[in-house]
Motif scaffolding. Structure first.
Motif, PDB file in Angstrom:
ATOM      1  N   TYR A  94       0.751  -1.011  -0.028  1.00  0.00           N
ATOM      2  CA  TYR A  94      -0.013  -0.025  -0.091  1.00  0.00           C
ATOM      3  C   TYR A  94       0.848   1.055   0.008  1.00  0.00           C
ATOM      4  O   TYR A  94       0.644   2.130  -0.600  1.00  0.00           O
ATOM      5  CB  TYR A  94      -0.880  -0.084   1.241  1.00  0.00           C
ATOM      6  CG  TYR A  94      -1.860  -0.879   1.193  1.00  0.00           C
ATOM      7  CD1 TYR A  94      -3.269  -0.710   0.281  1.00  0.00           C
ATOM      8  CD2 TYR A  94      -2.080  -1.997   1.641  1.00  0.00           C
ATOM      9  CE1 TYR A  94      -4.447  -1.566   0.051  1.00  0.00           C
ATOM     10  CE2 TYR A  94      -2.941  -3.255   1.533  1.00  0.00           C
ATOM     11  CZ  TYR A  94      -4.179  -2.874   0.876  1.00  0.00           C
ATOM     12  OH  TYR A  94      -5.095  -3.805   0.631  1.00  0.00           O
TER      13      TYR A  94
ATOM     14  N   SER B 115     -10.690  -8.102   6.205  1.00  0.00           N
ATOM     15  CA  SER B 115     -10.865  -9.304   5.307  1.00  0.00           C
ATOM     16  C   SER B 115      -9.771 -10.432   5.877  1.00  0.00           C
ATOM     17  O   SER B 115      -9.894 -11.645   5.884  1.00  0.00           O
ATOM     18  CB  SER B 115     -10.861  -9.342   4.031  1.00  0.00           C
ATOM     19  OG  SER B 115      -9.681  -8.621   3.585  1.00  0.00           O
TER      20      SER B 115
ATOM     21  N   ILE C  86      -8.467   3.395   3.609  1.00  0.00           N
ATOM     22  CA  ILE C  86      -9.710   2.897   3.519  1.00  0.00           C
ATOM     23  C   ILE C  86      -9.147   1.215   3.298  1.00  0.00           C
ATOM     24  O   ILE C  86      -9.676   0.313   3.855  1.00  0.00           O
ATOM     25  CB  ILE C  86     -10.725   3.245   2.709  1.00  0.00           C
ATOM     26  CG1 ILE C  86     -11.414   4.460   3.432  1.00  0.00           C
ATOM     27  CG2 ILE C  86     -12.052   2.214   2.694  1.00  0.00           C
ATOM     28  CD1 ILE C  86     -12.185   5.465   2.564  1.00  0.00           C
ATOM     29  N   SER C  87      -8.632   1.228   1.922  1.00  0.00           N
ATOM     30  CA  SER C  87      -8.262  -0.131   1.463  1.00  0.00           C
ATOM     31  C   SER C  87      -7.332  -0.884   2.558  1.00  0.00           C
ATOM     32  O   SER C  87      -7.519  -2.213   2.604  1.00  0.00           O
ATOM     33  CB  SER C  87      -7.354  -0.001   0.074  1.00  0.00           C
ATOM     34  OG  SER C  87      -8.000   0.685  -0.690  1.00  0.00           O
ATOM     35  N   LEU C  88      -6.524  -0.099   3.176  1.00  0.00           N
ATOM     36  CA  LEU C  88      -5.791  -0.966   4.363  1.00  0.00           C
ATOM     37  C   LEU C  88      -6.806  -1.608   5.354  1.00  0.00           C
ATOM     38  O   LEU C  88      -6.480  -2.732   5.505  1.00  0.00           O
ATOM     39  CB  LEU C  88      -4.765   0.092   4.872  1.00  0.00           C
ATOM     40  CG  LEU C  88      -3.502  -0.584   5.710  1.00  0.00           C
ATOM     41  CD1 LEU C  88      -2.791  -1.517   4.614  1.00  0.00           C
ATOM     42  CD2 LEU C  88      -2.751   0.730   6.236  1.00  0.00           C
TER      43      LEU C  88
ATOM     44  N   THR D 114       2.691   1.695  -3.470  1.00  0.00           N
ATOM     45  CA  THR D 114       1.722   2.302  -4.319  1.00  0.00           C
ATOM     46  C   THR D 114       0.974   3.995  -4.169  1.00  0.00           C
ATOM     47  O   THR D 114       1.044   4.735  -5.175  1.00  0.00           O
ATOM     48  CB  THR D 114       0.185   1.512  -4.115  1.00  0.00           C
ATOM     49  OG1 THR D 114       0.395   0.241  -4.090  1.00  0.00           O
ATOM     50  CG2 THR D 114      -0.686   1.795  -5.014  1.00  0.00           C
ATOM     51  N   TYR D 115       1.238   4.176  -2.686  1.00  0.00           N
ATOM     52  CA  TYR D 115       0.800   5.474  -2.499  1.00  0.00           C
ATOM     53  C   TYR D 115       1.877   6.363  -3.085  1.00  0.00           C
ATOM     54  O   TYR D 115       1.807   7.707  -3.487  1.00  0.00           O
ATOM     55  CB  TYR D 115       0.624   5.592  -0.894  1.00  0.00           C
ATOM     56  CG  TYR D 115       0.248   7.060  -0.438  1.00  0.00           C
ATOM     57  CD1 TYR D 115      -1.098   7.582  -1.242  1.00  0.00           C
ATOM     58  CD2 TYR D 115       0.976   7.785   0.197  1.00  0.00           C
ATOM     59  CE1 TYR D 115      -1.366   8.844  -0.720  1.00  0.00           C
ATOM     60  CE2 TYR D 115       0.630   9.238   0.710  1.00  0.00           C
ATOM     61  CZ  TYR D 115      -0.629   9.589   0.140  1.00  0.00           C
ATOM     62  OH  TYR D 115      -0.763  10.971   0.546  1.00  0.00           O
TER      63      TYR D 115
ATOM     64  N   LEU E  43      -8.136   6.884   0.455  1.00  0.00           N
ATOM     65  CA  LEU E  43      -8.302   5.594  -0.218  1.00  0.00           C
ATOM     66  C   LEU E  43      -7.231   4.386   0.256  1.00  0.00           C
ATOM     67  O   LEU E  43      -7.868   3.379   0.424  1.00  0.00           O
ATOM     68  CB  LEU E  43      -8.187   5.655  -1.819  1.00  0.00           C
ATOM     69  CG  LEU E  43      -9.490   6.049  -2.404  1.00  0.00           C
ATOM     70  CD1 LEU E  43      -9.204   6.464  -3.854  1.00  0.00           C
ATOM     71  CD2 LEU E  43     -10.418   4.977  -2.510  1.00  0.00           C
ATOM     72  N   ILE E  44      -6.069   4.667   0.240  1.00  0.00           N
ATOM     73  CA  ILE E  44      -5.276   3.767   0.556  1.00  0.00           C
ATOM     74  C   ILE E  44      -5.453   3.273   2.182  1.00  0.00           C
ATOM     75  O   ILE E  44      -5.474   2.239   2.350  1.00  0.00           O
ATOM     76  CB  ILE E  44      -3.857   4.529   0.725  1.00  0.00           C
ATOM     77  CG1 ILE E  44      -3.345   4.582  -0.755  1.00  0.00           C
ATOM     78  CG2 ILE E  44      -2.851   3.450   1.367  1.00  0.00           C
ATOM     79  CD1 ILE E  44      -3.140   3.280  -1.495  1.00  0.00           C
TER      80      ILE E  44
ATOM     81  N   ILE F  18      -9.884  -2.313   5.025  1.00  0.00           N
ATOM     82  CA  ILE F  18     -10.632  -3.258   4.561  1.00  0.00           C
ATOM     83  C   ILE F  18      -9.760  -4.556   4.353  1.00  0.00           C
ATOM     84  O   ILE F  18     -10.293  -5.699   4.809  1.00  0.00           O
ATOM     85  CB  ILE F  18     -11.372  -2.808   3.159  1.00  0.00           C
ATOM     86  CG1 ILE F  18     -12.389  -1.828   3.311  1.00  0.00           C
ATOM     87  CG2 ILE F  18     -11.908  -4.248   2.439  1.00  0.00           C
ATOM     88  CD1 ILE F  18     -12.783  -1.569   2.097  1.00  0.00           C
ATOM     89  N   SER F  19      -8.477  -4.296   4.041  1.00  0.00           N
ATOM     90  CA  SER F  19      -7.882  -5.481   3.673  1.00  0.00           C
ATOM     91  C   SER F  19      -7.449  -6.059   5.052  1.00  0.00           C
ATOM     92  O   SER F  19      -7.456  -7.370   5.294  1.00  0.00           O
ATOM     93  CB  SER F  19      -6.297  -5.250   2.857  1.00  0.00           C
ATOM     94  OG  SER F  19      -5.532  -5.020   3.806  1.00  0.00           O
ATOM     95  N   LYS F  20      -7.342  -5.237   6.308  1.00  0.00           N
ATOM     96  CA  LYS F  20      -7.068  -5.837   7.643  1.00  0.00           C
ATOM     97  C   LYS F  20      -8.277  -6.734   7.870  1.00  0.00           C
ATOM     98  O   LYS F  20      -7.992  -7.715   8.531  1.00  0.00           O
ATOM     99  CB  LYS F  20      -6.915  -4.517   8.530  1.00  0.00           C
ATOM    100  CG  LYS F  20      -5.308  -4.060   8.775  1.00  0.00           C
ATOM    101  CD  LYS F  20      -4.831  -5.176   9.899  1.00  0.00           C
ATOM    102  CE  LYS F  20      -3.476  -4.658  10.167  1.00  0.00           C
ATOM    103  NZ  LYS F  20      -2.537  -5.826  10.141  1.00  0.00           N
TER     104      LYS F  20
END
Ligand code: ADP
Length: 390
Positions: free
Chosen positions: A3, A45, A37-39, A6-7, A34-35, A41-43
């Motif tokens: 992440y 899941s 939030i993605s982080l 990417t950022y 965004l990064i 969510i991925s945490k």
């Protein structure tokens, strides 16, 4: 780290782009949001993946354990079932063996009973045979001795020439001789008939006859014997006429035997009643006397051979004890039955029942023996035990 790189690439891209500062700033902030939030969510899941993974692992382990347990249980059940089946087989085997043993024991018991019965029968047969010969010898010897003594007496009379002056005495001797000849004839007739009945050679000569008339005729023809013995005799019938299939000579013999006993065992002043009536749809003949009667415990055995209730009394009264056994056999050959009702000191009643039936065509024809054409002669023979002859 994916992440963040990417950022960084995103920020580098935005910074190197030609857009204004305000757009670059919003792009960098948006990208950062965004990064993040993605982080997150991925945490989340990842955590649920880990949980799922752990659960699955646990389940797999559990199911393997369960499978193992199941297999062990199945094996144990299988083993126990086999053991039970073996025990069952053993039990069945033992039960069969025990059952077999019981059957063997039962068979042995039956064999023993059968052998015992045969032995008892042989002993009884031997006893009856000895008794039979003793009885027969006695019954044959008594009248023969009597005849023989009279012959000796005649010898003496003739030698001394006394016969002419003693005509009455001689006539008396002749009567006694004749009487004893009748006794012998009766005994021999009865013996021959009983033997024939036993061997199945005795046949009835069946025809349709009026039983009322046969019984009435025979009763009236013996009334003189009854009266000569101080007895009254009566005849009574509920039925005027009844034709049934029977052997008239044997019916006469049956009734004569019963009447002869009634006269023999009833003292002077007594009474004999002959009665015909319907019983259970059969024709019944009753011969009732007011004589000495028969004790209850003897009432069945008198129909056996050589059975006399009181031998000493019967001896004085004459008789062989086979009359009633022959009567019973003759009644049964007519498909009838005989019974006795009696009370000591009060009298006896013999009731003979003959089935009310006609000739059915299948009747055997006769083999008759020792038949006298003359009824008087038959009566003399059957009444040979009774000395007073009217
Ligand atoms: P028996 O020739 O001796 O008369 P039976 O078979 O006719 O032989 O009779 C058997 C016995 O039954 C007799 O000896 C007697 O004891 C008894 N009995 C038969 N009839 C009479 C009767 N009417 N009254 C009393 N006793 C009888």
């Amino acid at each position: 780290s994916i992440y963040i790189s990417t950022y960084v690439i995103l920020v580098a891209g935005v910074l190197s782009s030609q857009v204004g500062y305000a757009e670059k700033e919003s792009c960098v902030i948006n990208g950062a949001i965004l990064i993040i939030i993605s982080l997150m969510i991925s945490k989340v899941s990842h955590a649920s993946f880990i949980k799922d993974f752990m659960n699955k692992k646990l389940m797999t382990e559990n199911s393997a354990y369960l499978e193992n347990a199941r297999k062990m249980l199945e094996e144990a059940v299988q083993k126990r079932t086999e053991e039970l089946m073996k025990a069952n087989e053993q039990l069945l085997y033992e039960m069969n063996a025990r059952h077999e043993m019981k059957i063997q024991m039962y068979k042995a018991e039956l064999e023993y009973q059968e052998k015992k019965k045969q032995l008892d029968e042989a002993v009884e047969y031997d006893r009856l045979r000895s008794e039979f010969f003793a009885n027969i010898s006695h019954e044959l010897r008594t009248p023969l001795n009597m005849i023989f003594s009279i012959i000796q007496m005649f010898d003496l009379y003739i030698n001394k020439g006394w016969e002419k002056d003693n005509k009455d005495k001689v006539n008396q001797y002749i009567t006694t001789m004749r009487q004893n000849c009748y006794r012998l004839i009766r005994l021999i007739n009865n013996l021959i008939d009983i033997t024939k009945i036993d061997a199945g050679y005795f046949k009835l000569n069946l025809s349709e006859n009026d039983i009322v008339k046969i019984v009435e005729d025979i009763t009236s023809s013996v009334s003189q014997y009854a009266e000569a013995n101080g007895l009254g005799i009566s005849f009574e019938t509920e039925i005027v006429e009844k034709f049934i299939a029977c052997d008239p000579d044997m019916i006469e013999r049956i009734i004569l035997n019963l009447l002869s006993n009634a006269i023999k065992f009833t003292g002077p002043g007594g009474h004999i009643a002959v009665r015909l009536f319907e019983k259970n749809g059969n024709m019944a003949v009753s011969v009732k006397d007011s004589g000495i009667g028969i004790p209850q415990d003897k009432q069945e055995s008198i129909f056996g051979r050589f059975i006399q209730v009181d031998k000493s009394f019967a001896r004085s009264k004459k008789g062989s004890g086979i009359g009633l056994s022959l009567v019973k056999a003759l009644v049964e050959m007519h498909e009838g039955r005989i019974e006795v009702i009696s009370e000591p000191e009060k009298g006896s009643e013999f009731i003979v029942e003959f089935p009310d039936k006609a000739i059915d065509g299948a009747c055997d024809n006769m083999v008759l023996i020792n038949k006298f054409d003359d009824k008087t002669e038959t009566i003399r023979v059957e009444f040979s035990d009774i000395y007073k002859c009217g």
